[in-house]
Design a protein around this motif. Structure first.
Motif, PDB file in Angstrom:
ATOM      1  N   ILE A  35     -20.491  19.113  17.462  1.00  0.00           N
ATOM      2  CA  ILE A  35     -19.699  20.267  17.007  1.00  0.00           C
ATOM      3  C   ILE A  35     -18.265  20.149  17.494  1.00  0.00           C
ATOM      4  O   ILE A  35     -17.311  20.389  16.743  1.00  0.00           O
ATOM      5  N   GLU A  36     -18.095  19.756  18.764  1.00  0.00           N
ATOM      6  CA  GLU A  36     -16.741  19.612  19.307  1.00  0.00           C
ATOM      7  C   GLU A  36     -15.970  18.520  18.566  1.00  0.00           C
ATOM      8  O   GLU A  36     -14.773  18.673  18.294  1.00  0.00           O
TER       9      GLU A  36
ATOM     10  N   GLU B 242     -16.376  17.656  15.479  1.00  0.00           N
ATOM     11  CA  GLU B 242     -16.039  18.174  14.144  1.00  0.00           C
ATOM     12  C   GLU B 242     -14.908  19.193  14.237  1.00  0.00           C
ATOM     13  O   GLU B 242     -14.030  19.237  13.366  1.00  0.00           O
ATOM     14  N   ILE B 243     -14.909  20.008  15.285  1.00  0.00           N
ATOM     15  CA  ILE B 243     -13.812  20.970  15.468  1.00  0.00           C
ATOM     16  C   ILE B 243     -12.489  20.230  15.595  1.00  0.00           C
ATOM     17  O   ILE B 243     -11.479  20.607  14.984  1.00  0.00           O
ATOM     18  N   GLU B 244     -12.473  19.164  16.388  1.00  0.00           N
ATOM     19  CA  GLU B 244     -11.243  18.388  16.556  1.00  0.00           C
ATOM     20  C   GLU B 244     -10.813  17.747  15.239  1.00  0.00           C
ATOM     21  O   GLU B 244      -9.620  17.681  14.923  1.00  0.00           O
TER      22      GLU B 244
ATOM     23  N   ARG C 235      -9.877  26.793  18.823  1.00  0.00           N
ATOM     24  CA  ARG C 235     -11.113  26.159  18.376  1.00  0.00           C
ATOM     25  C   ARG C 235     -12.024  27.154  17.655  1.00  0.00           C
ATOM     26  O   ARG C 235     -12.811  26.769  16.781  1.00  0.00           O
ATOM     27  N   GLU C 236     -11.913  28.453  18.014  1.00  0.00           N
ATOM     28  CA  GLU C 236     -12.769  29.468  17.401  1.00  0.00           C
ATOM     29  C   GLU C 236     -12.556  29.549  15.888  1.00  0.00           C
ATOM     30  O   GLU C 236     -13.455  29.945  15.152  1.00  0.00           O
TER      31      GLU C 236
ATOM     32  N   PHE D  12     -12.473  27.214  13.870  1.00  0.00           N
ATOM     33  CA  PHE D  12     -13.195  26.162  13.163  1.00  0.00           C
ATOM     34  C   PHE D  12     -14.666  26.056  13.563  1.00  0.00           C
ATOM     35  O   PHE D  12     -15.391  25.246  12.994  1.00  0.00           O
ATOM     36  N   GLU D  13     -15.097  26.862  14.531  1.00  0.00           N
ATOM     37  CA  GLU D  13     -16.429  26.660  15.097  1.00  0.00           C
ATOM     38  C   GLU D  13     -17.540  26.843  14.071  1.00  0.00           C
ATOM     39  O   GLU D  13     -18.450  26.011  13.959  1.00  0.00           O
TER      40      GLU D  13
ATOM     41  N   ARG E  55      -9.304  20.511  13.160  1.00  0.00           N
ATOM     42  CA  ARG E  55      -7.986  20.834  13.713  1.00  0.00           C
ATOM     43  C   ARG E  55      -6.939  19.837  13.227  1.00  0.00           C
ATOM     44  O   ARG E  55      -5.849  20.206  12.770  1.00  0.00           O
TER      45      ARG E  55
ATOM     46  N   ALA F 290     -17.450  24.038  11.511  1.00  0.00           N
ATOM     47  CA  ALA F 290     -17.892  22.788  12.120  1.00  0.00           C
ATOM     48  C   ALA F 290     -19.406  22.773  12.288  1.00  0.00           C
ATOM     49  O   ALA F 290     -20.065  21.765  12.004  1.00  0.00           O
ATOM     50  N   ARG F 291     -19.969  23.886  12.740  1.00  0.00           N
ATOM     51  CA  ARG F 291     -21.417  23.968  12.935  1.00  0.00           C
ATOM     52  C   ARG F 291     -22.149  23.759  11.613  1.00  0.00           C
ATOM     53  O   ARG F 291     -23.146  23.028  11.535  1.00  0.00           O
TER      54      ARG F 291
END
Length: 428
Positions: free
Chosen positions: A305-306, A308-310, A331-332, A334-335, A313, A338-339
């Protein structure tokens, strides 16, 4: 090497690895001897430096290097031995061994989930629509508006006219930042301004001045102005009416139809058929992905998930262009996206694996030809895709997803949903 695995919360695993300290010492000594062949210390010739001095001067550095390499090699061996599938890089921490003569460390990592697919239920609504003669005429009208010109008129402004205005906004009798402008073009009815502003200009003539009392909406983007009453002092500098071009051969040529209006209509109809097909396909795919996502609840590695968030971004910063890198996107934002993307990626991969779905090369070719159809030299576009492995792989992935959608449609009920081209394009 001794390996033990302890399960943590969710997908977390703690892998403890114990290595004989003697093995490390043998490797350290070996490397120190290699260093000793060329090491230069005062009073000793190269190759003649005593081992105790080599240890004192180089032992710490060599020990760290040996630790690092042995951890790397033993970690890979350990996860293979325990049949673990890491979802990201481990966190390595040294550990005091319970036995003498052993070197221990703990690798904390997340593993890929064990996915058990559920039987899908529900339905997919398949849009059914045709391109009508009226749809084509509506599209031509849009093209006419794209080529519209404005002629100044000596009459009162009406809905649909373009006015050139100068205005100043006052809140509590004071001008506010961003509330004033000179010689701004505004089409009445475009809803560019706050509610009541454009309708308040209807009926005004050139050089007329008017005060319009309004109120900012409660959810206005500037927090200090939200919900507040405002007075706009407006002067109309010009009034212009829209002039649409005639639909003739010259108009057709502007849109690449040199043969005339009939050819233009044919081209428009073909483009609309292509767009209709794409929108129907997208609508069905969206429903299929929703069914997969909603009916298969799986644990997702935080590391994925992290990542994918990056990635999201970075993609957003690139889309925003220059200057976007000067601030950090939270990050919120895209969370959730991303999930969903990570979850669907894992589920789609498992569907492909369990059902032994192989990419349909005929559909790959068809998809590429559809992409190419809108270009002047479609054959060159086709050659480009087949000559670029990365681009070809991206199309193959799209086709595999389409084949997964076909699989979903075989599992659930598919019902026709009568609609129109206009309704599909308005809904997006």
């Amino acid at each position: 090497m001794q390996v033990s695995v302890e399960s943590g919360e969710g997908l977390e695993r703690r892998v403890t690895v114990e290595l004989p300290a003697e093995q490390i010492e043998v490797e350290v000594t070996k490397r120190l001897k290699q260093i000793g062949r060329t090491a230069k210390l005062d009073g000793f010739r190269p190759g003649k430096v005593p081992m105790n001095l080599l240890r004192r001067n180089y032992g710490g550095q060599v020990l760290q290097e040996v630790y690092g390499q042995m951890i790397e090699s033993s970690y890979q061996e350990a996860i293979q031995q325990e049949k673990l599938q890491p979802a990201g890089m481990p966190k390595i921490e040294p550990k005091e061994s319970t036995e003498e003569g052993l070197f221990s460390y703990v690798a904390t990592l997340e593993v890929m989930p064990d996915i058990k697919l559920t039987e899908l239920t529900g339905e997919i609504k398949q849009p059914v629509a045709e391109i009508t003669a009226q749809d084509v005429e509506d599209m031509i009208e849009k093209l006419r508006k794209q080529r519209a010109t404005w002629n100044n008129v000596d009459r009162a402004a009406a809905e649909g006219d373009q006015v050139k205005i100068s205005f100043k906004g006052l809140v509590d009798g004071e001008a506010f930042e961003g509330g004033s402008a000179e010689n701004v073009d505004l089409v009445l009815g475009s809803n560019r301004m706050i509610e009541g502003f454009e309708s308040g200009l209807v009926g005004m003539v050139k050089e007329e001045k008017r005060s319009i009392d309004l109120q900012f909406p409660e959810d206005y983007r500037v927090e200090e102005l939200a919900g507040k009453p405002v007075t706009f002092e407006v002067e109309v500098n010009e009034v212009a009416e829209e002039v649409l071009p005639q639909v003739d051969d010259d108009f057709a040529k502007d849109f690449g139809a040199g043969e005339g209006v009939d050819k233009l209509k044919e081209d428009i109809q073909e483009n609309m058929r292509r767009e209709l097909s794409q929108r129907v396909k997208a609508r069905i795919k969206s429903q299929a992905m929703d069914l997969i996502f909603e009916q298969n609840k799986i644990d997702i590695p935080k590391a994925l998930i992290e990542e994918e968030i990056e990635a999201l971004r970075k993609q957003t910063r690139e889309q925003m262009g220059q200057g976007a890198g000067s601030f950090e996107l939270p990050r919120e934002m895209f969370e959730d996206q991303a999930r969903r993307r990570v979850t669907l990626g894992l589920l789609i991969g498992e569907i492909i694996k369990q059902n032994e779905i192989q990419v349909d090369n005929d559909r790959v070719r068809q998809t590429i030809e559809e992409y190419a159809a809108s270009y002047e030299q479609p054959e060159e576009v086709v050659k480009f895709y087949y000559g670029n492995q990365q681009q070809l792989a991206s199309v193959q992935n799209v086709v595999l997803e389409d084949q997964v959608v076909d699989w979903v449609m075989e599992q659930v009920e598919v019902v026709d949903d009568e609609t129109t081209f206009a309704a599909l394009t308005e809904q997006g």
